[in-house]
Write a protein that holds these residues in place. Structure first.
Motif, PDB file in Angstrom:
ATOM      1  N   ALA A 156       0.758  -0.609  -0.109  1.00  0.00           N
ATOM      2  CA  ALA A 156       0.025  -0.233  -0.134  1.00  0.00           C
ATOM      3  C   ALA A 156       1.018   1.304  -0.203  1.00  0.00           C
ATOM      4  O   ALA A 156       1.947   1.018   0.506  1.00  0.00           O
ATOM      5  CB  ALA A 156      -0.654  -0.238   0.935  1.00  0.00           C
ATOM      6  N   GLY A 157       0.596   1.729  -1.030  1.00  0.00           N
ATOM      7  CA  GLY A 157       1.320   3.203  -0.534  1.00  0.00           C
ATOM      8  C   GLY A 157       0.756   4.703   0.578  1.00  0.00           C
ATOM      9  O   GLY A 157       0.127   4.691   1.059  1.00  0.00           O
ATOM     10  N   ASN A 158       2.211   4.996   0.147  1.00  0.00           N
ATOM     11  CA  ASN A 158       1.880   6.718   1.908  1.00  0.00           C
ATOM     12  C   ASN A 158       1.852   7.721   0.929  1.00  0.00           C
ATOM     13  O   ASN A 158       3.414   8.144   0.709  1.00  0.00           O
ATOM     14  CB  ASN A 158       2.940   6.386   2.616  1.00  0.00           C
ATOM     15  N   ILE A 159       1.121   7.909  -0.131  1.00  0.00           N
ATOM     16  CA  ILE A 159       1.253   9.066  -0.964  1.00  0.00           C
ATOM     17  C   ILE A 159       1.316  10.375  -0.811  1.00  0.00           C
ATOM     18  O   ILE A 159       1.136  10.738   0.552  1.00  0.00           O
ATOM     19  CB  ILE A 159       0.032   9.351  -2.218  1.00  0.00           C
ATOM     20  N   HIS A 160       2.762  10.642  -1.135  1.00  0.00           N
ATOM     21  CA  HIS A 160       2.738  12.474  -0.465  1.00  0.00           C
ATOM     22  C   HIS A 160       3.868  13.135  -1.525  1.00  0.00           C
ATOM     23  O   HIS A 160       3.948  12.951  -2.741  1.00  0.00           O
ATOM     24  CB  HIS A 160       4.314  11.806   0.618  1.00  0.00           C
ATOM     25  N   PRO A 161       3.733  14.355  -1.515  1.00  0.00           N
ATOM     26  CA  PRO A 161       4.425  15.122  -2.185  1.00  0.00           C
ATOM     27  C   PRO A 161       5.949  14.931  -1.809  1.00  0.00           C
ATOM     28  O   PRO A 161       6.174  15.198  -0.720  1.00  0.00           O
ATOM     29  CB  PRO A 161       3.791  16.206  -2.282  1.00  0.00           C
TER      30      PRO A 161
END
Lengths: 455, 455, 455, 455
Positions: A158-163
């Protein structure tokens, strides 16, 4: 009706178009005079799109030639700047804190894929450039919250989406500080550095460079463009304004407090990552993608004085703080690799967390080759899976101790050491990873022999 | 009846006695010839006691004089060595992996207290020795799983009890490697180091030192003692054998895989911490205490070849790996401080995670002074509370980015930045921290002025 | 010296002695007139020992005869009552809230084992008495934070140690309410109940019973003893005063707010569990053990009015609240079994969470038989491992939906369903579980045939 | 190019259109003969939209009249059925298990809001219909991962987005079983139920009802429509096929194993919730919304035999199982309310988890009124915030013990009980909740007086 029903997209992008043809112009330099493209009011919820880190230079295919030939001056394509004002239209002012809540982050519908790359050593390489000098890449399918890759079998996470990058515009004074200190580093040259003898074969710093500069709405043909492009800071490193910090925990639901250096704050965002491990070790190390952010801003008047303490010669020498969100992927079992500040040539370093971490990452990479992975695959994987890099002990002279903790549940086989010898040894069905040869002449570390063993 | 009803204590200690009078002799050096004090069989569950790091030099009182005058040569009092054999009494052999499961860890009943200290700079200091040159200490009451201190008001947290030090005995060859590389570092001296100009005012390394050596059952009057004490390695740093890694996540229920260098493995354990933050920044930084470990060993035959990859000139250049346990304290909200590799004089460093982490820690310390704490209190607190130190980004030239994440729930007030200005500003009722003056002559950083503000 | 260095044990017990010979007398009934055995002051930290639930009736052996022949009137042996006063020696008063912080909980050193049992149906049975009418038991070795059993192979898990029972003494009025409403339930009889046709073959309620009563310091030969024993409430159910709630989350570090009904509060504690699953389904279902609690009390004056709302005809009709601690075992992957309120005969119930949960538990039990376990082993396991029982939906007429979530990491094999058919089917090496025949005449559910299958 | 770049939307809906005008027809009944609207192949990733539970009957405004007048026969508008086949186009078959991975779930862009309602008691009410007989609603703004409401001040939380309803089509035989057992329940009537005297004033069950039936592609004017509508099961309760289980943990990243009863499996999905608490107590209790699901299917051939055990008279009497995802919102501090199976009239129930849970919920509701909330606001909040409802103990006759655990971090003030009396008492700034009067004649519980108190 007194509530919001939809969230406006104030900065749409199209990943199929080159950066220069986006309707809202992108920028890839830091400068106080890049004009804001939009104003946002505190407490409003809005959406901003971002194109990927390289602006479309990387293709969803099975060759790494695009990574090898990448033009690094073009990288980072930021959405913004956005100026922020309060309910009474008063803009944020220098000395305020800008609060940006990352309400949500995601892939652009219709572009649900990403990539992780190793840059060629001549092109900058990554944290382990001496071990992995040649370009390679892995393509990831983004399946909702999960990513999997046809180039790295047997894992899904699972991703830890972040800029990777979010920050405010620097003031003139701050910009001067940056350019001065980075120029000095370059001038002194690598011989003044005794950090790991390898790391400093990478570029020392990247000074202002007009080539490939994008300056938002400023016309490339104007005299102003030339002047600004010559002094605008590169976006590669994180600095006082936040910027390219590549912090994986700045994920969905977190809230960052950014110092304000210019009126309006003029914050920008970009370099969206679907997932990243601490360190982003292969440089183009996260799962890079095009996507969107839903955000909400607030202003804390005089917040720099209230909450930040200058740590340097001027009151501009501060760093952002943030609160983590409640939706980081939840893993409970980790296999942890230790490293101390002795390098792979056996040389002792003093309290050097970078060397200790390098060794921990190397230990990890070669551990996983025992399950059938190539070192390049693990290097890419440890750049982008949700692994944790810790400074565990940094006082026991002369060895700093760093650790790299890998969540075991991302593998579809049990990768922990087995105590009894009766277990069946598991290996992944291997696939081919897109990669190139390294044709440069910089020194590299001799290829490490994977131990062969049977049990 | 075919099961265990009680767990034998194979190494009892009494914290009221000095180290030299313990029934089972302690040791504070690494050497292959220190004889094992007991043999343990795989799969048996046993208990080992440990006295605190300083062997009783620190008192539960309100003065820091004991910290200032501490004799650092005496520190680390290890329980062991324990040799390990399999069910058929075959000992562990060089090349095996020794698995030690830390089934439980706790304070010695009747000694439910601990301490955190700042060492005087002349005596080695800590990570921020230039900022905090003078000795100080905080006493902690251990109330079951919680710790609180009369010297640091307003905080209470659950411990991640762990042995700061656990490791196997080095072989003769490995010992030689250690002494050689550390001697070389010392000989080159600080002028060869361009790491943070502050860190290297601390001791560079600590070479073998017969003074105050404890060598277990070897009589201090024997010729053998003199020989061994002169070559036995100091226990301060973590190394290939594990040792003093000070990893807070090696807590209850975790399982460590240690390389075996001598027959029997001869592992030792000590320096028990009730709680620690990543980095253990103030050096005597965890909550140091006397306590016990309940353990279970296993042997993976030829496990070094199977699971570790030598990362250096010999096959001894390896590092341990471990699996975390299921009982780390569970916090979900964190306030995170960023730091980049520019030091507090404004100087630019290249990819230096140690400098970046130093700045993150400084940012954190001065943040909390705004709630009424002194910088020394926060320095001690960030050494021992369960805060997380991350290498967030280590590829964006020239700035490494490190973060320090502090769990907000350890404070009994809300310490997050407040967006509206209408909130009541909260301060702790301040108490007096035991501390001394710094009387040495090493350079120190000018005292940072805490901003005064009202809201 | 102004701090605590040791934690006094104010109620020591010896698990080798029968309950009646404990130095500090135990009690196993609720009554306002049982005199306190000790007084504790708020904010002091103290230790209390507890003997196990059955007071030593169960042995660490491989027979279940002791479980079959257990005398249920003897069960629950509470440590206390303890009266609580404030710093000025003023006792807690009716209407106050008593705060008890469970600073730590553990096994008694030297008695590191526990047991889980199925009671014979004639003796009360458990939640699934009709399916599992015969007595059985499993012995657990407590290895620090972990438990494993020679009677249930292939599992090992960290305990959520908690007191099954903690509560304050009832006032005379409250005691009268209890006895009256439970007597009424018994008088109406099972025919008035349309809950699961099975559950009500268990005892309906247990009214006051002088046989085997223990009343602390009250002499069994006194007239007072006879009077009180006849009206003192049984300790089996949880009630307004807390009592035998068997809440697994009331574990280390949690803080419970108990209503005060008599002067001094007179709280008692007992029935210590090393681990339990939600529901404690097999009745003697947790891992029962002797052990200790380290506690700290506080008083909230008039706290009942402030924080509790009477929910019934009198202001005594309240229930405790509590805060969870930070050290619950941390698992992240769960396999979840659903159940709806249709029983195993196919009968439809209305919104009945008990029936829904029964079906979820049955679904779970037979799932795990596929890996080689007997149903009794899984029934015992789901009583004591850290599984979670949820009321998922309770509004969708006519079916309540309940779920049972089992952490997958407690098994040493992968017990999740496998999507491809090529996987090797895993089974545990089976061992013998101590159990008895059921010789009673109450109706039982026909033995469910485990499907046999190969893949 | 050999990978997926975009995820096809195979069932688009438009929340602005009424259900009957959706391009892809919806259905709101279970029947084997409702034809599939699309076929999906295993391992493909696809998107499905859903309109909200009521199909647009509820408006984003400040009146509760729409809730009061809702037509319950219209509710549940399912997307599907979808038939599933393997790579070779072989459909799923009865006896197989259908695996549906919920890769992602979210709001429909442009419709980022939702609602929580209390139904009027005449219209079915909720779990606490006797206490809260009148209609009310709260509108929630969905701000990325967070929800906040202008009608319930002082709270903000991350959603556990999940489909309240997901299930496979029943076979003819299973449909017959459902209709028969539910009809029987209705015929016996409430007098046969001794469950909480309140719950059974709600509807007992909802039998097939042609009014307002939607049957997908079947023309409402056909004879077939009439026949099927008369026997098609209502979608309100969860049953053997999954269905309306309202399990909040079936959130992003989880994987459900559904039994297959008809060729192709014909699964449907709907009733999307942005967030829900265990129990969904106010019936329209979650945050209802329109949204999308990204899914991936797999087939386990003969999986029903392999992994499910029939628990009832036929082999169709099974229940689904599922694995939780890695992205549930992460909270670590909880305030927990206990309840035992004595109702609010003081009546004793036998082992009744529903009564125990009702009391725990009531205890919780009135606790929060002390902070300035109305009971209706808390009732709505506990329906939709991520609170956990546990069956803590279900064996201690006669009292089942249930608990309701509320994460403290969702409130922007500290809502835990305060030990010292000196604290400032905090109250929310109250706002008006849209609600109606209750004009029916069913018995209701007398309004509970909130204690008034000052500290």
């Amino acid at each position: 009706m007194n509530t919001r029903e939809r969230i406006p997209n104030i900065f749409p992008v199209d990943p199929n178009l080159p950066p220069t043809q986006q309707l809202k112009p992108l920028h890839n330099r830091w400068h106080p005079e890049i004009p804001p493209v939009a104003q946002v009011k505190v407490n409003s919820v809005f959406r901003v799109d971002m194109i990927d880190f390289t602006g479309g230079q990387i293709k969803n295919d099975d060759s790494a030639e695009d990574v090898k030939s990448i033009n690094i001056n073009k990288n980072h394509h930021l959405s913004g700047p956005f100026s922020v004002c309060d309910e009474k239209e008063e803009p944020a002012k220098p000395g305020d804190l800008l609060v940006v809540e990352l309400c949500d982050l995601g892939a652009l519908p219709g572009h649900e894929w990403g990539y992780t790359g190793i840059f060629d050593r001549e092109n900058g390489g990554g944290f382990l450039a001496d071990h992995f000098p040649n370009a390679a890449k892995a393509i990831w399918d983004l399946e909702g919250v999960y990513a999997s890759s046809r180039h790295i079998p047997g894992v899904r996470f699972a991703g830890n989406i972040h800029p990777g990058l979010i920050g405010t515009a620097p003031s003139k004074e701050l910009l001067g500080i940056w350019n001065e200190r980075e120029r000095k580093l370059l001038e002194e040259g690598p011989e003044k550095i005794t950090l790991s003898s390898v790391l400093h074969h990478r570029p020392m710093a990247m000074l202002p460079e007009p080539k490939e500069a994008l300056l938002g709405t400023i016309s490339p043909k104007s005299a102003e463009f030339q002047r600004i492009a010559k002094e605008a800071a590169r976006t590669i490193p994180g600095r006082e304004n936040g910027g390219n910090c590549d912090i994986k925990n700045l994920t969905r639901g977190s809230r960052i407090y950014l110092p304000v250096f210019v009126e309006g704050a003029n914050f920008s965002i970009g370099d969206l990552h679907f997932s990243q491990g601490d360190g982003e070790v292969s440089f183009c190390g996260a799962i890079e993608m095009s996507g969107f952010a839903i955000m909400r801003c607030q202003i804390i008047r005089n917040g720099m004085d209230k909450y930040l303490t200058p740590m340097g010669p001027t009151k501009l020498h501060v760093n952002p703080i943030f609160e983590v969100g409640p939706l980081e992927p939840r893993y409970s079992e980790f296999l942890v690799f230790e490293g101390v500040s002795v390098d792979e040539y056996g040389k002792q370093y003093y309290m050097d967390a970078s060397v200790a971490y390098k060794r921990a990452v190397l230990n990890c990479i070669y551990y996983f080759t025992k399950f059938g992975y190539t070192p390049e695959q693990v290097y890419l994987l440890m750049s982008c899976c949700p692994c944790e890099g810790r400074i565990s002990g940094i006082v026991d002279v002369p060895n700093a101790c760093a650790t790299l903790a890998v969540p075991t549940a991302i593998f579809d086989m049990d990768i922990r050491p087995k105590v009894p010898t009766q277990h069946v040894h598991v290996k992944v069905r291997q696939v081919s990873l897109p990669q190139c040869t390294y044709d440069g002449k910089l020194p590299t570390f001799p290829r490490i022999q994977r131990p062969t063993f049977s049990d």
